[in-house]
Design a protein around this motif. Structure first.
Motif, PDB file in Angstrom:
ATOM      1  N   GLU A  60      47.216  48.784  35.648  1.00  0.00           N
ATOM      2  CA  GLU A  60      48.576  48.506  35.196  1.00  0.00           C
ATOM      3  C   GLU A  60      49.567  48.940  36.269  1.00  0.00           C
ATOM      4  OE1 GLU A  60      49.024  50.594  31.541  1.00  0.00           O
ATOM      5  OE2 GLU A  60      47.868  49.120  30.372  1.00  0.00           O
ATOM      6  N   PHE A  61      50.633  48.160  36.420  1.00  0.00           N
ATOM      7  CA  PHE A  61      51.703  48.571  37.336  1.00  0.00           C
ATOM      8  C   PHE A  61      53.039  48.126  36.768  1.00  0.00           C
ATOM      9  CE2 PHE A  61      50.461  44.366  38.831  1.00  0.00           C
ATOM     10  CZ  PHE A  61      51.647  43.750  39.229  1.00  0.00           C
ATOM     11  N   GLU A  62      54.069  48.837  37.183  1.00  0.00           N
ATOM     12  CA  GLU A  62      55.408  48.588  36.659  1.00  0.00           C
ATOM     13  C   GLU A  62      56.419  48.558  37.785  1.00  0.00           C
ATOM     14  OE1 GLU A  62      58.814  50.623  33.728  1.00  0.00           O
ATOM     15  OE2 GLU A  62      56.819  51.527  33.921  1.00  0.00           O
ATOM     16  N   ILE A  63      57.294  47.566  37.761  1.00  0.00           N
ATOM     17  CA  ILE A  63      58.470  47.541  38.625  1.00  0.00           C
ATOM     18  C   ILE A  63      59.629  48.042  37.769  1.00  0.00           C
ATOM     19  CG2 ILE A  63      59.954  46.180  40.112  1.00  0.00           C
ATOM     20  CD1 ILE A  63      57.072  46.343  41.065  1.00  0.00           C
ATOM     21  N   ARG A  64      60.159  49.198  38.121  1.00  0.00           N
ATOM     22  CA  ARG A  64      61.139  49.879  37.266  1.00  0.00           C
ATOM     23  C   ARG A  64      62.483  49.997  37.980  1.00  0.00           C
ATOM     24  NH1 ARG A  64      59.311  55.623  35.129  1.00  0.00           N
ATOM     25  NH2 ARG A  64      57.956  54.255  33.877  1.00  0.00           N
ATOM     26  N   ILE A 105      33.572  50.050  42.993  1.00  0.00           N
ATOM     27  CA  ILE A 105      34.964  50.113  43.441  1.00  0.00           C
ATOM     28  C   ILE A 105      35.306  51.552  43.779  1.00  0.00           C
ATOM     29  CG2 ILE A 105      37.374  49.793  42.779  1.00  0.00           C
ATOM     30  CD1 ILE A 105      36.533  47.453  41.055  1.00  0.00           C
ATOM     31  N   THR A 106      35.727  51.766  45.004  1.00  0.00           N
ATOM     32  CA  THR A 106      36.066  53.122  45.436  1.00  0.00           C
ATOM     33  C   THR A 106      37.576  53.374  45.421  1.00  0.00           C
ATOM     34  OG1 THR A 106      36.075  52.382  47.745  1.00  0.00           O
ATOM     35  CG2 THR A 106      34.010  53.305  46.883  1.00  0.00           C
ATOM     36  N   GLY A 107      38.352  52.308  45.373  1.00  0.00           N
ATOM     37  CA  GLY A 107      39.796  52.468  45.301  1.00  0.00           C
ATOM     38  C   GLY A 107      40.234  52.864  43.909  1.00  0.00           C
ATOM     39  N   SER A 108      41.488  53.194  43.782  1.00  0.00           N
ATOM     40  CA  SER A 108      42.011  53.643  42.496  1.00  0.00           C
ATOM     41  C   SER A 108      42.470  52.462  41.645  1.00  0.00           C
ATOM     42  CB  SER A 108      43.204  54.587  42.715  1.00  0.00           C
ATOM     43  OG  SER A 108      43.801  54.920  41.480  1.00  0.00           O
ATOM     44  N   CYS A 109      42.179  52.573  40.352  1.00  0.00           N
ATOM     45  CA  CYS A 109      42.706  51.615  39.384  1.00  0.00           C
ATOM     46  C   CYS A 109      43.698  52.294  38.446  1.00  0.00           C
ATOM     47  CB  CYS A 109      41.564  50.977  38.589  1.00  0.00           C
ATOM     48  SG  CYS A 109      40.573  49.823  39.570  1.00  0.00           S
ATOM     49  N   ASP A 110      44.245  53.428  38.898  1.00  0.00           N
ATOM     50  CA  ASP A 110      45.237  54.140  38.106  1.00  0.00           C
ATOM     51  C   ASP A 110      46.549  53.359  38.039  1.00  0.00           C
ATOM     52  OD1 ASP A 110      43.422  56.164  37.751  1.00  0.00           O
ATOM     53  OD2 ASP A 110      44.250  57.417  39.377  1.00  0.00           O
ATOM     54  N   SER A 111      47.325  53.647  37.022  1.00  0.00           N
ATOM     55  CA  SER A 111      48.618  52.977  36.863  1.00  0.00           C
ATOM     56  C   SER A 111      49.562  53.363  37.999  1.00  0.00           C
ATOM     57  CB  SER A 111      49.248  53.350  35.521  1.00  0.00           C
ATOM     58  OG  SER A 111      48.421  52.950  34.447  1.00  0.00           O
ATOM     59  N   ASP A 116      43.795  42.466  37.175  1.00  0.00           N
ATOM     60  CA  ASP A 116      42.351  42.613  36.973  1.00  0.00           C
ATOM     61  C   ASP A 116      41.663  42.360  38.308  1.00  0.00           C
ATOM     62  OD1 ASP A 116      42.306  43.011  34.061  1.00  0.00           O
ATOM     63  OD2 ASP A 116      43.052  40.955  33.970  1.00  0.00           O
ATOM     64  N   TRP A 117      41.006  43.407  38.824  1.00  0.00           N
ATOM     65  CA  TRP A 117      40.296  43.310  40.092  1.00  0.00           C
ATOM     66  C   TRP A 117      38.826  42.944  39.824  1.00  0.00           C
ATOM     67  CZ3 TRP A 117      43.004  43.617  44.526  1.00  0.00           C
ATOM     68  CH2 TRP A 117      44.192  44.370  44.562  1.00  0.00           C
ATOM     69  N   THR A 144      46.508  47.394  46.615  1.00  0.00           N
ATOM     70  CA  THR A 144      45.269  47.176  47.370  1.00  0.00           C
ATOM     71  C   THR A 144      44.124  47.893  46.668  1.00  0.00           C
ATOM     72  OG1 THR A 144      45.634  49.104  48.790  1.00  0.00           O
ATOM     73  CG2 THR A 144      46.516  46.975  49.561  1.00  0.00           C
ATOM     74  N   ASN A 145      42.897  47.499  47.018  1.00  0.00           N
ATOM     75  CA  ASN A 145      41.733  48.166  46.457  1.00  0.00           C
ATOM     76  C   ASN A 145      40.598  48.134  47.470  1.00  0.00           C
ATOM     77  OD1 ASN A 145      40.180  49.525  44.487  1.00  0.00           O
ATOM     78  ND2 ASN A 145      41.218  48.366  42.866  1.00  0.00           N
ATOM     79  N   SER A 146      39.531  48.858  47.196  1.00  0.00           N
ATOM     80  CA  SER A 146      38.406  48.932  48.130  1.00  0.00           C
ATOM     81  C   SER A 146      37.120  49.182  47.361  1.00  0.00           C
ATOM     82  CB  SER A 146      38.631  50.049  49.160  1.00  0.00           C
ATOM     83  OG  SER A 146      38.758  51.298  48.503  1.00  0.00           O
ATOM     84  N   ALA A 147      35.990  48.872  48.037  1.00  0.00           N
ATOM     85  CA  ALA A 147      34.673  49.077  47.417  1.00  0.00           C
ATOM     86  C   ALA A 147      33.617  49.159  48.508  1.00  0.00           C
ATOM     87  CB  ALA A 147      34.353  47.944  46.448  1.00  0.00           C
TER      88      ALA A 147
END
Length: 222
Positions: free
Chosen positions: A88-92, A1-7, A72-73, A25-28
């Motif tokens: 992790e992601f948040e709608i704030r 996986i080359t994309g970010s999995c950061d919060s 979970d990707w 979105t994500n990439s690999a």
């Protein structure tokens, strides 16, 4: 996986505390098949959101409810290899709290003993000015006064503040986002319970009678 999995945190300013849109979105890349680099078009993506919602592809962008979420990707190649990551992601809600002031509060000066010294003061705590400050999306918040650059929970007024109504600002700060707002009001300060000393800076005009009983010219007495 080359994309970010950061919060990720995505703000929404919906006054009704509704859901908000977030881009996910994500990439690999992969080199298992014949040494060729495979991009997302030849990889198989799936994802699970909050442990219950399944999807396919590498784009889970959409509208989600306020609060914390996880995605979970999973990505597999043509050789059967599978890798994954959890993001992790948040709608704030970033809408500021709504300050509400009590208007035209009447406050009397009182005799007080501060550290053994008798003085005339009025102590006005923030809760007396707070008329029902709230956050419609239930974010935690705090209220305070600001004097210059100093924040305080109590205003201290004295005889020097008598006269015109005392302007007051009550500030409120969202403890989650740091967003602030304020409301304006005034305090009607009185000395009905005490005797404030006269203003020594005022000029007193009158006539002085000398021992000879002759009236002098009008003089200014300070």
């Amino acid at each position: 996986i080359t994309g970010s999995c950061d919060s990720i945190v995505q703000c929404t300013f919906d006054p009704d505390c509704g859901p908000g849109f977030i881009s996910l979105t994500n990439s690999a890349v992969d080199t298992c098949a014949s040494g060729l680099t495979l991009d997302n078009d030849l990889l198989v993506w799936t994802y699970v959101i909050d442990g219950v919602t399944n999807g396919t592809g590498n784009d889970a962008s959409g509208v989600y409810a306020l609060g914390q979420h996880t995605i979970d990707w999973f990505v597999s190649d043509q050789c059967g290899n599978i890798v994954s990551c959890t993001q992790e992601f948040e709608i704030r809600s970033c809408k500021p709290p709504t300050p509400v002031c009590v208007h035209g509060l009447n406050v009397p000066l009182q005799n007080m003993n501060i550290n053994g010294v008798d003085t005339i003061l009025a102590m006005v705590p923030k809760d007396v000015i707070n008329g029902g400050t709230f956050h419609s999306c239930m974010n935690p918040f705090e209220t305070f006064f600001r004097i210059g650059m100093v924040e305080t929970d109590t205003l201290v007024l004295s005889c020097a503040d008598l006269g015109a109504p005392v302007p007051v600002r009550l500030f409120v700060r969202d403890l989650t986002t740091g967003a602030t707002d304020f409301c304006e009001t005034h305090i009607n300060l009185s000395d009905t319970l005490v005797n404030c000393p006269p203003d020594l800076n005022e000029l007193i005009f009158g006539k002085i009678i000398r021992k000879t009983s002759h009236l002098s010219k009008t003089e200014t007495v300070i």
